[in-house]
Design an enzyme around this catalytic site. Structure first.
Site, PDB file in Angstrom:
ATOM      1  N   GLY A  65      24.992  75.832  69.689  1.00 43.77           N
ATOM      2  CA  GLY A  65      23.867  75.142  70.297  1.00 43.77           C
ATOM      3  C   GLY A  65      24.207  74.182  71.418  1.00 43.77           C
TER       4      GLY A  65
ATOM      5  N   LYS B 106      22.054  86.452  78.484  1.00 43.12           N
ATOM      6  CA  LYS B 106      22.616  86.892  77.204  1.00 43.12           C
ATOM      7  C   LYS B 106      23.397  85.766  76.526  1.00 43.12           C
ATOM      8  CE  LYS B 106      22.987  91.809  78.439  1.00 43.12           C
ATOM      9  NZ  LYS B 106      22.637  91.776  79.869  1.00 43.12           N
TER      10      LYS B 106
END
Length: 384
Positions: free
Chosen positions: A105, A100
């Site tokens: 990034g 999850k």
């Protein structure tokens, strides 16, 4: 999004595996599901490597995917990784690490590829929230490609001598790695790791030169057409293992493609969750932009308007299971639904079951019961 808009009931898993726009990993998974006649994923929520590997070994024949939570394994190590990989190859299922992801990034790339878990090195599938924006998909894809490139490199060593004493050369060679040794980052096995030493004496100089070759291929060939044709109509045979030659079909299918895939958390099964409406719609739109990496969704209904994506649903129980029988939930926010509701009515492809199997007195028998129920719900959907 719904089953009615996708018209997905008109296509079998094997038919969808041949769609031109489907990713190699999604195609493989749909074919695997067809061969094993199992659209069941097991949520292996245990706490030791021994428990995890035992569960994979005993239930592996009944599932298409094993879902893990590596961060709850108390003794997670390289042994855990290698054990899982071994069982998944022998029992023919994909590994899905339920991480999850939901960060920026740069951070999630490190979380995906580094640290004690090194998820990209061993899990065929992982998942992510879209809350940080679509860039989370491209960041994970880039990290996956870099990892696969490294894992599929080999190193060859050539030894040249600047001296004339063969005894010294013979002495130096054991410290130089053998040719064609797999280059595995952070490997704690010294025999497989890359170790270069430069030996010099006054009368002798031995130099080791390494050449790194690349063997990774970004896409695997599609499943054999003959195999897909034989699986395209699941209603033509029964749903028990005895009705099909599963070992031969699995041998023809071969191993999974050298690829990684992402599932987007588009909807959740917990009561009062916020993964609804515009957020769910944004997940579907983002997936369409990254069909080579996004395998599908964690969802509560089919979001598969183009049929290329695989829909996974957790929170599945059987009516007489106990916990799911009376309150339709576990008292902690989880809402239970039956395979018929999830697969037959709402068009989902894969049901994820955890406690319904883990808490059973006979886990194997219960896994087979869930497998049959989910598969029959799928066959019923095709008939409608």
């Amino acid at each position: 999004m719904s089953l009615k808009t996708s018209n997905i009931q008109a296509l079998s898993y094997a038919d969808r595996a041949e769609l031109p726009s489907i990713s190699s990993l999604a195609s493989y998974l749909l074919t695997l599901i067809s061969i094993k006649r199992s659209n069941l994923a097991l949520s292996a929520d245990v706490h030791t490597t021994a428990e995890l590997l035992e569960l994979a070994e005993t239930i592996g024949d009944y599932i298409c995917v094993l879902k893990t939570h590596a961060d709850i394994i108390d003794d997670f190590s390289e042994r855990t990784i290698r054990g899982l990989q071994d069982v998944s190859k022998r029992k023919h299922f994909l590994i899905f690490e339920d991480r999850k992801f939901g960060d920026i990034g740069n951070t999630l790339q490190s979380q995906y590829t580094r640290g004690p878990l090194r998820i990209a090195h061993w899990a065929h599938l992982t998942n992510a929230h879209l809350l940080p924006g679509p860039s989370i998909i491209s960041a994970l894809y880039s990290a996956a490609q870099e990892t696969l490139t490294t894992l599929n490199q080999t190193v060859a060593t050539t030894i040249t001598s600047g001296g004339s004493d063969p005894n010294l050369l013979e002495h130096a060679q054991p410290s130089i790695p053998s040719t064609n040794v797999p280059l595995t980052p952070d490997d704690d096995n010294e025999e497989e790791g890359l170790v270069l030493r430069h030996h010099r004496t006054n009368s002798f100089n031995a130099t080791a030169t390494t050449t790194i070759s690349q063997t990774y291929e970004s896409a695997a060939p599609p499943p054999p057409p003959r195999l897909l044709k034989s699986l395209s109509n699941p209603l033509s045979s029964g749903d028990t293992a005895e009705d099909v030659d599963i070992p031969s079909a699995l041998a023809e299918l071969g191993p999974p493609p050298q690829a990684r895939g992402l599932l987007l958390l588009a909807q959740m099964s917990s009561e009062g969750n916020l993964a609804t409406g515009e957020y769910t719609k944004a997940c579907v739109e983002a997936a369409r932009e990254y069909k080579n990496f996004v395998v599908g969704f964690i969802c509560q209904e089919s979001l598969n308007t183009g049929k290329e994506f695989v829909n996974f649903t957790p929170g599945v129980g059987l009516e007489d299971e106990g916990e799911g029988k009376e309150g339709k939930g576990d008292g902690k926010g989880q809402v239970w639904r039956t395979p018929e509701e999830v697969v037959g009515r709402d068009g989902v492809d894969v049901v994820i079951v955890g406690r319904g199997i883990l808490k059973a007195k006979d886990r194997v028998a219960e896994a087979e019961r869930f497998r049959r129920a989910a598969w029959r719900a799928y066959e019923g959907r095709l008939k409608r």
